[in-house]
Design an enzyme around this catalytic site. Structure first.
Site, mmCIF file in Angstrom:
data_model
loop_
_atom_site.group_PDB
_atom_site.id
_atom_site.type_symbol
_atom_site.label_atom_id
_atom_site.label_comp_id
_atom_site.label_asym_id
_atom_site.label_seq_id
_atom_site.Cartn_x
_atom_site.Cartn_y
_atom_site.Cartn_z
ATOM 1 N N ASN A 109 0.799 -1.234 -0.160
ATOM 2 C CA ASN A 109 -0.104 -0.122 -0.073
ATOM 3 C C ASN A 109 0.732 1.113 -0.079
ATOM 4 O O ASN A 109 0.732 2.090 -0.762
ATOM 5 C CB ASN A 109 -0.989 0.112 1.349
ATOM 6 C CG ASN A 109 -1.932 -0.973 1.079
ATOM 7 O OD1 ASN A 109 -1.911 -1.826 0.071
ATOM 8 N ND2 ASN A 109 -2.894 -1.309 2.231
ATOM 9 N N THR A 154 -15.135 37.642 -32.249
ATOM 10 C CA THR A 154 -16.115 37.342 -31.110
ATOM 11 C C THR A 154 -17.283 36.880 -31.702
ATOM 12 O O THR A 154 -17.408 37.143 -32.663
ATOM 13 C CB THR A 154 -16.352 38.393 -30.209
ATOM 14 O OG1 THR A 154 -16.914 39.378 -30.985
ATOM 15 C CG2 THR A 154 -15.192 39.349 -29.809
ATOM 16 N N HIS A 155 -17.805 35.548 -30.980
ATOM 17 C CA HIS A 155 -19.259 34.933 -31.366
ATOM 18 C C HIS A 155 -18.452 34.404 -32.754
ATOM 19 O O HIS A 155 -19.468 34.410 -33.744
ATOM 20 C CB HIS A 155 -20.142 35.898 -31.467
ATOM 21 C CG HIS A 155 -20.599 36.754 -30.530
ATOM 22 N ND1 HIS A 155 -20.994 36.097 -29.481
ATOM 23 C CD2 HIS A 155 -20.011 37.754 -29.802
ATOM 24 C CE1 HIS A 155 -21.106 37.030 -28.329
ATOM 25 N NE2 HIS A 155 -20.354 37.975 -28.695
ATOM 26 N N LYS A 282 -8.912 16.517 -52.079
ATOM 27 C CA LYS A 282 -9.271 17.032 -50.728
ATOM 28 C C LYS A 282 -7.893 16.915 -49.760
ATOM 29 O O LYS A 282 -6.851 16.000 -50.140
ATOM 30 C CB LYS A 282 -10.229 15.929 -49.717
ATOM 31 C CG LYS A 282 -11.518 16.283 -50.376
ATOM 32 C CD LYS A 282 -12.763 16.488 -49.278
ATOM 33 C CE LYS A 282 -12.220 17.248 -48.165
ATOM 34 N NZ LYS A 282 -13.555 16.843 -47.167
ATOM 35 N N ASN A 284 -7.126 17.275 -45.943
ATOM 36 C CA ASN A 284 -7.746 17.061 -44.572
ATOM 37 C C ASN A 284 -6.919 17.434 -43.435
ATOM 38 O O ASN A 284 -5.871 17.042 -43.355
ATOM 39 C CB ASN A 284 -8.494 15.836 -44.528
ATOM 40 C CG ASN A 284 -9.655 15.686 -45.477
ATOM 41 O OD1 ASN A 284 -10.444 16.522 -46.017
ATOM 42 N ND2 ASN A 284 -9.803 14.339 -46.003
ATOM 43 N N GLU A 289 -7.842 17.275 -35.926
ATOM 44 C CA GLU A 289 -9.243 16.639 -35.397
ATOM 45 C C GLU A 289 -9.105 15.708 -34.445
ATOM 46 O O GLU A 289 -9.716 15.429 -33.615
ATOM 47 C CB GLU A 289 -9.968 16.125 -36.921
ATOM 48 C CG GLU A 289 -10.526 17.261 -37.603
ATOM 49 C CD GLU A 289 -10.951 16.626 -39.070
ATOM 50 O OE1 GLU A 289 -11.639 17.492 -39.795
ATOM 51 O OE2 GLU A 289 -10.601 15.425 -39.593
ATOM 52 N N TYR A 316 -6.722 2.076 2.354
ATOM 53 C CA TYR A 316 -6.476 1.560 1.031
ATOM 54 C C TYR A 316 -7.689 0.831 0.568
ATOM 55 O O TYR A 316 -8.073 -0.345 1.572
ATOM 56 C CB TYR A 316 -5.192 0.760 1.145
ATOM 57 C CG TYR A 316 -4.808 0.176 -0.452
ATOM 58 C CD1 TYR A 316 -4.468 0.588 -1.545
ATOM 59 C CD2 TYR A 316 -5.549 -1.386 -0.612
ATOM 60 C CE1 TYR A 316 -4.294 0.185 -2.920
ATOM 61 C CE2 TYR A 316 -5.382 -1.662 -1.829
ATOM 62 C CZ TYR A 316 -4.749 -0.868 -3.135
ATOM 63 O OH TYR A 316 -4.553 -1.656 -4.162
ATOM 64 N N LYS A 324 -4.527 3.452 -12.478
ATOM 65 C CA LYS A 324 -3.156 3.270 -13.175
ATOM 66 C C LYS A 324 -3.667 3.489 -14.850
ATOM 67 O O LYS A 324 -2.834 4.356 -15.323
ATOM 68 C CB LYS A 324 -2.536 2.051 -13.020
ATOM 69 C CG LYS A 324 -2.011 2.380 -11.713
ATOM 70 C CD LYS A 324 -1.306 0.892 -11.160
ATOM 71 C CE LYS A 324 -1.035 1.203 -9.723
ATOM 72 N NZ LYS A 324 -2.002 1.471 -8.898
HETATM 73 N N1 ARG Z 1 -1.877 -3.358 -7.624
HETATM 74 C C1 ARG Z 1 -2.265 -2.839 -6.420
HETATM 75 C C2 ARG Z 1 -2.362 -1.480 -6.545
HETATM 76 O O1 ARG Z 1 -2.249 -0.776 -7.819
HETATM 77 C C3 ARG Z 1 -0.851 -2.690 -5.351
HETATM 78 C C4 ARG Z 1 -1.356 -2.452 -4.116
HETATM 79 C C5 ARG Z 1 -1.998 -3.908 -3.595
HETATM 80 N N2 ARG Z 1 -2.271 -3.651 -2.189
HETATM 81 C C6 ARG Z 1 -3.266 -4.555 -1.716
HETATM 82 N N3 ARG Z 1 -3.377 -4.259 -0.456
HETATM 83 N N4 ARG Z 1 -3.852 -5.516 -2.184
HETATM 84 O O2 ARG Z 1 -3.295 -0.635 -5.891
#
Ligand code: ARG
Length: 458
Positions: A109, A154-155, A282, A284, A289, A316, A324
């Protein structure tokens, strides 16, 4: 899959589908380097505090460095639940039972929270570098165009003539604020969770100052419960990225408009343009975009994480693993978009005459006419009305304000003198706006040097 770090408590292994669902190694392997950095610092501290012997700490650090070399040589990173388990597994394989001591006084953690802070810290630096490069390209365009005029809108209706450099500087201002935001985000996240352990701190006599120093953090976290569950810094990064993408997306929209046949102000060179599979004529603007489109997924990432965080009980929770993918995707997207746009802005060419002619259309100097009267004592509201009537007359007669004679001006108001004929010109209009940040050549030049000065601070 190798044995789990936590297998001891269980009779049977995790089922394959649960394992696949639970794992994060496929994406958290991006934390490989920072996880090694944090582990090396942790082991060094354990040795210095006598929690491990100096010899054990040294062996662990050497083992970890070797793992880094193995990965550089192409060792596959797979077969574990997450990057932390993977590295620990490799370490034990390399140095034997001593490797099992690395996790003393630590939990995944505080480990993952530390890894993410280290990673996001360098991502902020990368974003700042990319933004600086983009501003460099905008400054290139601004320096080239201090004497060019274009319509200001503007606008999306022509409003007043502006200096073309002032236009490019406007985007530099936005991206400068983005740099400032990323830099503030970096400063705020630079606090070390390591030493918080699972949630309550640790009973080992650790010295958090040693790890803090080794990892270059400015401070150590002051509450273990908060430290292991705080992902504010990821949300902040995602917000900084969202706003930078918003600015980029506005520039995309301008690029798409300005390079259209209807506007014709800028050209995108062939190497940054795309064609149509059916319409041979064309050219583009796919790149702007796409960048505009990718803004959506970056906003999505921010909303996604804010929603993950909301309602989590302390401390946690595995939900936090969801920080992630959205973060990594955003980082890649942001850097790609900033990179491609810097390249594009370095390459676009300006149709100076088209912009100049357009700047004089749409009665864009009407405000100058009204100001002329107001500066000579006519109340601005009356001056506005007189000028509005002149515009209406011009529309009816198919004339421009610049094309009116002194007699015609005088018929509208006796206050007009010979010099109105100069005042009403496009260039005079832009030059008259000499206030700081305005459209005169001098103000645009000041804008450039002010941007360069502030940029140099990062
Ligand atoms: N892969 C976990 C995360 O990204 C790592 C931490 C895991 N901790 C746990 N108490 N299971 O949070």
């Amino acid at each position: 899959m190798k044995n789990k770090l936590w297998q001891g408590r269980f009779d049977t292994p995790l089922s394959a589908d649960a394992d696949a669902f639970n794992q994060s190694l496929t994406f958290d392997q991006k934390l490989f380097d920072v996880d090694l950095d944090a582990s090396i610092a942790h082991a060094t501290m354990l040795g210095a505090c006598g929690i491990l012997t100096e010899e054990e700490a040294k062996r662990i650090c050497e083992g970890l460095k070797e793992i880094r070399r193995d990965a550089a040589a192409g060792m596959p990173v797979s077969g574990a639940e997450d990057i932390h388990s993977f590295i620990e597994g490799e370490l034990v394989e390399k140095i034997g039972d001593t490797g099992k001591k690395l996790h003393t006084a630590r939990s995944r953690n505080d480990q993952v929270a530390t890894d993410m802070r280290l990673y996001v810290r360098s991502s902020c630096d990368a974003a700042i570098r990319a933004l600086k490069d983009l501003i460099g390209a905008l400054l290139l365009r601004a320096r080239e165009s201090v004497h060019y005029l274009m319509p200001g809108f503007t606008h999306l209706r022509k409003a007043q003539p502006i200096n073309c450099a002032q236009y490019f500087n406007a985007y530099s201002e936005m991206f400068l604020r983005d740099i400032d935001r990323f830099s503030a985000c970096r400063a705020r996240l630079n606090v070390m969770p390591l030493g918080s352990a699972a949630l309550a701190g640790t009973s080992y006599p650790i010295d958090r100052e040693i790890t803090r120093e080794l990892l270059g953090f400015a401070a150590v976290s002051q509450n273990a419960l908060d430290a292991v569950s705080d992902r504010d810094f990821v949300a902040e990064y995602l917000f900084c990225a969202s706003l930078a993408m918003a600015h980029l997306s506005r520039l995309c929209e301008d690029t798409i408009l300005y390079t259209s046949e209807e506007f014709g102000y800028w050209n995108i060179p062939d190497e940054y343009s795309t064609g149509s599979s059916i319409m041979p004529q064309k050219k583009n603007p796919d790149l702007p975009e796409l960048v505009r489109g990718k803004t959506g997924r970056v906003y999505g990432a921010l909303v996604s994480l804010l929603t993950v965080i909301k309602g989590l009980p302390l401390a946690y929770n595995k939900d936090l693993q969801e920080d992630k993918e959205v973060f990594f995707d955003t980082e890649t997207t942001l850097l790609q978009c900033l990179g491609i746009y810097a390249a594009l802005m370095k390459k676009i060419t300006l149709n100076v005459n088209v912009m100049y002619d357009a700047a004089g259309e749409g009665f864009s100097t009407a405000t100058d006419v009204a100001d002329y009267l107001a500066k000579r004592g006519v109340p601005f509201r009356d001056a506005h009305a007189v000028t509005g009537k002149l515009v209406r007359d011009c529309i009816a007669a198919g004339k421009k304000l610049e094309g009116l004679t002194l007699e015609e001006f005088k018929a509208a108001s006796p206050v007009f003198e010979e010099d109105i004929l100069e005042t009403v010109k496009v260039r005079s209009s832009a030059e008259a706006r000499n206030s700081v940040g305005g459209s005169s050549v001098k103000a645009a030049r000041q804008g450039i040097s002010s941007i360069k000065k502030r940029l140099a601070a990062y």
